[in-house]
Each structure stands twice: as C-alpha cells, then as structure tokens.
Design an enzyme around this catalytic site. Structure first.
Site, short mmCIF file in Angstrom:
data_model
loop_
_atom_site.label_atom_id
_atom_site.label_comp_id
_atom_site.label_asym_id
_atom_site.label_seq_id
_atom_site.Cartn_x
_atom_site.Cartn_y
_atom_site.Cartn_z
CD GLU A 205 60.41 72.25 21.06
OE1 GLU A 205 59.83 73.18 20.48
OE2 GLU A 205 61.56 72.36 21.50
CG ASP A 216 63.76 69.78 19.04
OD1 ASP A 216 63.58 70.97 18.73
OD2 ASP A 216 64.71 69.39 19.75
CE LYS A 220 67.14 71.49 18.78
NZ LYS A 220 66.82 70.89 20.09
#
Ligand code: HSE
Length: 335
Positions: A205, A216, A220
């Site tokens: 990222e 991250d 998800k």
C-alpha cells in the site's frame, strides 16, 4: 450483441490494467456476445469522454489523463452525466472514510448503474449502505477484486458453492506480508530488507504500515464478514495484530518444527494475527500469493490460492465481475 457502456473512474495501476485487458480481450468478449465499450475514463487530473468508445491505445501510454483530457467536470458529474450502464471504480483506497471512492459508488448506484470495484475502503466503511442502494435501484455491486485480487473467492462462494453453509474462512489476504515472511524464512533477510523488496515489487500500500500492521487484511476480513456472513461489522470489531514483531529467529524455530508463520485473517472469528501453519498445508503458500481455506457444511474444506494484487491480475477479477453481471440469468427467466 449486447453493448455495455462503461465509465472507468480511477486511472492508476489498476485503471491502466482495466483499459489494457478490455482492449486485449475485445474479440473474445465479442465472440461471447458482449461489446464492452469504455465511454469515459477519469482520474484526478481530468477525463476522456467518447460516446463511440475511448480507444485504449490512445491513452495507455499516459500515466495520468492530464495531457489527453477532453472534459473538465468532476468525477461525480461524469458518473451522473455520461450515458453508461456500469461504473468501474478503482481510485486509491481509504479504509478510514472511504473517499473519494465511496462518493463515486453512491453516485453510480443511485443513478441505476451497475458497479464493479477493486476499492476496499468504501466497502469496509459502508458495505450495508452500498448494498441497500444497489438493491433499491435494481443494479449489481461486484467486488471480487477487493479480497484476494484475482484469487476467486467471493464468486466461488456465491456461485459455485451455492447451497453450502459457509462455516468459516481462514486465509492469507496480504501479498506484501506473505512476501516479507517468505523472504525472512527462506533467505534469512532482516525484516527491513524484505519490506524494501516488497515495496519495490509494487504490491505494498502507499503507506506500507497498512500491510505490515494487518490493517489491509482486517479490511478484507470486514468485507468477507459483511458480504458472506451478513455480519454488519466495522473495522474496529476486528482483533488485529500485524507481522512487525516477527523475527527471523522465530521463523527459523517454526521451520525446524515443521511450520511457517503466516499472517492469517479469520471470519467469522474477526481476527488477524500471525499463526503457525504446517509446512505441507495448502495454506502454506509463499511469495506474494494469497490463499483461503473455505470451511463448508456440504463440500468440506475448499482451498484456493492465487495472486492477491497486480495490474493485470486485478483487472482480470474486474473483467470477470463485469461479464458475470451480463451472464447471470434468473431461474425465472430461464423457465
Ligand atoms: N497491499 C495489498 C497486498 C494489495 O499486499 O496484498 C492488495 O490488496
């Protein structure tokens, strides 16, 4: 031939991938009966609008649209005013407030346009609201690329495993962390060197702490929890620990005992943490690969693996979502 007019919002790495893949697959798609026509492409520097289709080859050499822009109105205005059936939203992600993608998605769905995206932030922040908006306007919202990139997971569960109860999902959902842990294990690299390499590969990222601190992966996990398990949870509900405290010594010790250490996200447990995975396990994939074990009542455990990021790979998941919208026929319409 079914013509589908597409507005692409976001022209970074993934946006370029989408333009390239639509260009490369034009003939195969037409053979399938689909004429996917890009009628606008927008980034933060401008837009290219063409009713008869933006030519991929004319813009693929441009890093941004500044030099080729022929329309200066805002991206929301483009979504509203350009006649299109479907919006592909691939602007940079923000997991805290979801903008600017969230505004683009709300605009697209409110205008009765289908939405396909790889942008995690808006879905982490407002999955329920976006889903309702799509339902209220009778359109589809597809987001396979947000979790595991090109690795089929959401569509696998929704289409192929339909009829199964999904009992849980456990997986590696961050390629950067997996790459770092793999290099530290196999080459005994110190953490900082492995992170630098991962950044050079272009997977990390913009702020790599999002990767290594587990943010991250947690995003998800939230998307899977809300979409597959109907859970209505927020980022703050996930118990998160990243990989920054994992040492080469710990990895070596694990290896001697027949394990690798992986950053694992779990749903519905809502956890992200480094875990020991047996070396022979289907989840013990290396490099930048993602993997997910899906626990079901009828099919047992299904494990999938694939690339979780990448320009063409992410665009492939987006293309698959677009095609699936136009291939889906309801049982009523078949009978
Ligand atoms: N930074 C992410 C990764 C990109 O390394 O997996 C895909 O979401």
């Amino acid at each position: 031939m079914r013509e589908v007019k597409i507005s692409l919002v976001g022209y970074g790495v993934v946006g370029h991938g989408v333009v390239e893949v639509l260009d490369r697959k034009r003939k195969a798609l037409r053979d399938m009966g689909l004429d996917l026509k890009l009628v606008s492409v927008t980034d933060h520097t401008g837009s290219v609008v063409a009713d008869d289709g933006v030519e991929g080859q004319k813009i693929l050499g441009e890093r941004t649209l500044q030099q080729v822009s022929n329309c200066e109105i805002s991206s929301k205005e483009i979504i509203r005013s350009v006649e299109s059936d479907l919006v592909v939203e691939v602007t940079p992600t923000n997991i805290v407030h979801g903008q600017p993608g969230l505004g683009h998605m709300e605009e697209a769905l409110s205008q009765g346009k289908h939405l396909v995206t790889s942008n995690k932030g808006p879905l982490v922040v407002a999955y329920g609201r976006l889903k309702r908006l799509a339902e209220d306007h009778g359109v589809s919202m597809k987001y396979e690329a947000t979790v595991g990139g090109t690795m089929p997971l959401i569509s696998l569960i929704e289409r192929t495993l339909v009829g199964n109860n999904i009992l849980g999902i456990r997986g590696i959902f961050n390629g950067t962390c997996n790459y770092i842990l793999t290099r530290m294990t196999e080459e005994q690299y110190p953490y900082a060197r492995a992170l630098n390499e991962a950044q050079d590969l272009g997977y990390a990222e913009a702020d790599p702490t999002y990767d290594v601190e587990g943010v991250d992966t947690a995003g998800k996990v939230v998307i899977l929890a809300n979409s597959i398990f109907d859970m209505n949870v927020k980022y703050g509900d996930v118990n998160v620990e990243g990989i920054t405290r994992i040492t080469p010594e710990a990895l070596l010790l694990a290896k001697k005992r027949g394990y690798v250490i992986k950053l694992i996200g779990e749903v519905p447990a809502l956890t992200v943490r480094p875990m020991l995975v047996p070396i022979g396990s289907p989840l013990a994939v290396g490099s930048t690969l993602n993997a997910a074990a899906i626990y079901t009542d009828l099919s047992g455990t299904i494990t999938v693996t694939g690339l979780g990021a990448g320009r063409i790979e992410t665009a492939s998941a987006i293309l698959s979502d677009i095609v699936s919208i136009y291939r889906t026929k309801s049982i009523d319409s078949i009978s």
